[in-house]
Design an enzyme around this catalytic site. Sequence first.
Site, mmCIF file in Angstrom:
data_model
loop_
_atom_site.group_PDB
_atom_site.id
_atom_site.type_symbol
_atom_site.label_atom_id
_atom_site.label_comp_id
_atom_site.label_asym_id
_atom_site.label_seq_id
_atom_site.Cartn_x
_atom_site.Cartn_y
_atom_site.Cartn_z
ATOM 1 N N ARG A 120 0.838 -1.205 0.000
ATOM 2 C CA ARG A 120 0.000 0.000 0.000
ATOM 3 C C ARG A 120 0.870 1.250 0.000
ATOM 4 N NH1 ARG A 120 -4.848 -2.045 0.016
ATOM 5 N NH2 ARG A 120 -5.048 -4.085 0.994
ATOM 6 N N ASP A 121 0.405 2.244 -0.775
ATOM 7 C CA ASP A 121 1.115 3.522 -0.832
ATOM 8 C C ASP A 121 1.049 4.192 0.536
ATOM 9 O OD1 ASP A 121 1.941 5.546 -3.417
ATOM 10 O OD2 ASP A 121 1.606 6.491 -1.465
ATOM 11 N N ILE A 122 2.146 4.802 0.944
ATOM 12 C CA ILE A 122 2.221 5.428 2.254
ATOM 13 C C ILE A 122 1.349 6.693 2.327
ATOM 14 C CG2 ILE A 122 4.205 6.971 1.873
ATOM 15 C CD1 ILE A 122 5.378 5.791 4.501
ATOM 16 N N HIS A 169 7.323 1.069 -10.847
ATOM 17 C CA HIS A 169 6.125 0.697 -10.099
ATOM 18 C C HIS A 169 4.901 1.136 -10.859
ATOM 19 C CE1 HIS A 169 7.510 4.677 -8.790
ATOM 20 N NE2 HIS A 169 6.244 5.013 -8.621
HETATM 21 P P1 5GP Z 1 5.883 8.128 -8.237
HETATM 22 O O1 5GP Z 1 5.694 9.602 -8.186
HETATM 23 O O2 5GP Z 1 7.337 7.755 -8.229
HETATM 24 O O3 5GP Z 1 5.094 7.490 -9.341
HETATM 25 O O4 5GP Z 1 5.204 7.570 -6.914
HETATM 26 C C1 5GP Z 1 5.919 7.196 -5.770
HETATM 27 C C2 5GP Z 1 4.910 6.784 -4.724
HETATM 28 O O5 5GP Z 1 5.591 6.134 -3.688
HETATM 29 C C3 5GP Z 1 4.134 7.950 -4.098
HETATM 30 O O6 5GP Z 1 2.740 7.749 -4.291
HETATM 31 C C4 5GP Z 1 4.522 7.891 -2.625
HETATM 32 O O7 5GP Z 1 3.467 8.198 -1.751
HETATM 33 C C5 5GP Z 1 4.991 6.456 -2.462
HETATM 34 N N1 5GP Z 1 6.015 6.267 -1.444
HETATM 35 C C6 5GP Z 1 7.147 7.010 -1.262
HETATM 36 N N2 5GP Z 1 7.868 6.521 -0.246
HETATM 37 C C7 5GP Z 1 7.177 5.444 0.232
HETATM 38 C C8 5GP Z 1 7.440 4.516 1.276
HETATM 39 O O8 5GP Z 1 8.435 4.567 1.995
HETATM 40 N N3 5GP Z 1 6.502 3.531 1.460
HETATM 41 C C9 5GP Z 1 5.380 3.428 0.682
HETATM 42 N N4 5GP Z 1 4.544 2.432 0.953
HETATM 43 N N5 5GP Z 1 5.114 4.285 -0.320
HETATM 44 C C10 5GP Z 1 6.015 5.281 -0.542
#
Ligand code: 5GP
Length: 126
Positions: free
Chosen positions: A34-36, A110
Amino acid sequence: MPYAYDDQNIFAKILRGEIPNDTVTETEHTLAFRDIEPQAPVHVLVIPKGPYVCHDHFAAEASEAEIVDFMRVTARICASEGVSPSEGGQGFRVIGNAGEDAVQEVPHYHLHILGGRPLGRMLQKG
Ligand code: 5GP
């Protein structure tokens, strides 16, 4: 220029068990958690375990086993999270950001699976 993978990114640390995560499912090649900072009631991140930076890197260089596993995991999550229209869900969106214009924050490939509320149109103009 070929992609260079930085193994100090946060998802690499999650894969090494250095940072905890709320796992949804895990297979030989794929981890989903799950996203944080969830942007919707369902916000699951699906990542390959291999060192791929973003979508085209993964699609070009991952093995067929990794790609098939990754895609099948996304399908299972859409079903298990109750958002797949094939199972009576209201729908979902899959997002894969790559690079600067897409504001990719974490340089480990991702997909975001988002659902559980109306998500609006795909993009805003401008
Ligand atoms: P991006 O912008 O790279 O597509 O999305 C990165 C996602 O990773 C964001 O939605 C952010 O909330 C999530 N995220 C960043 N750090 C962490 C973390 O330590 N744990 C989790 N579960 N999600 C993270």
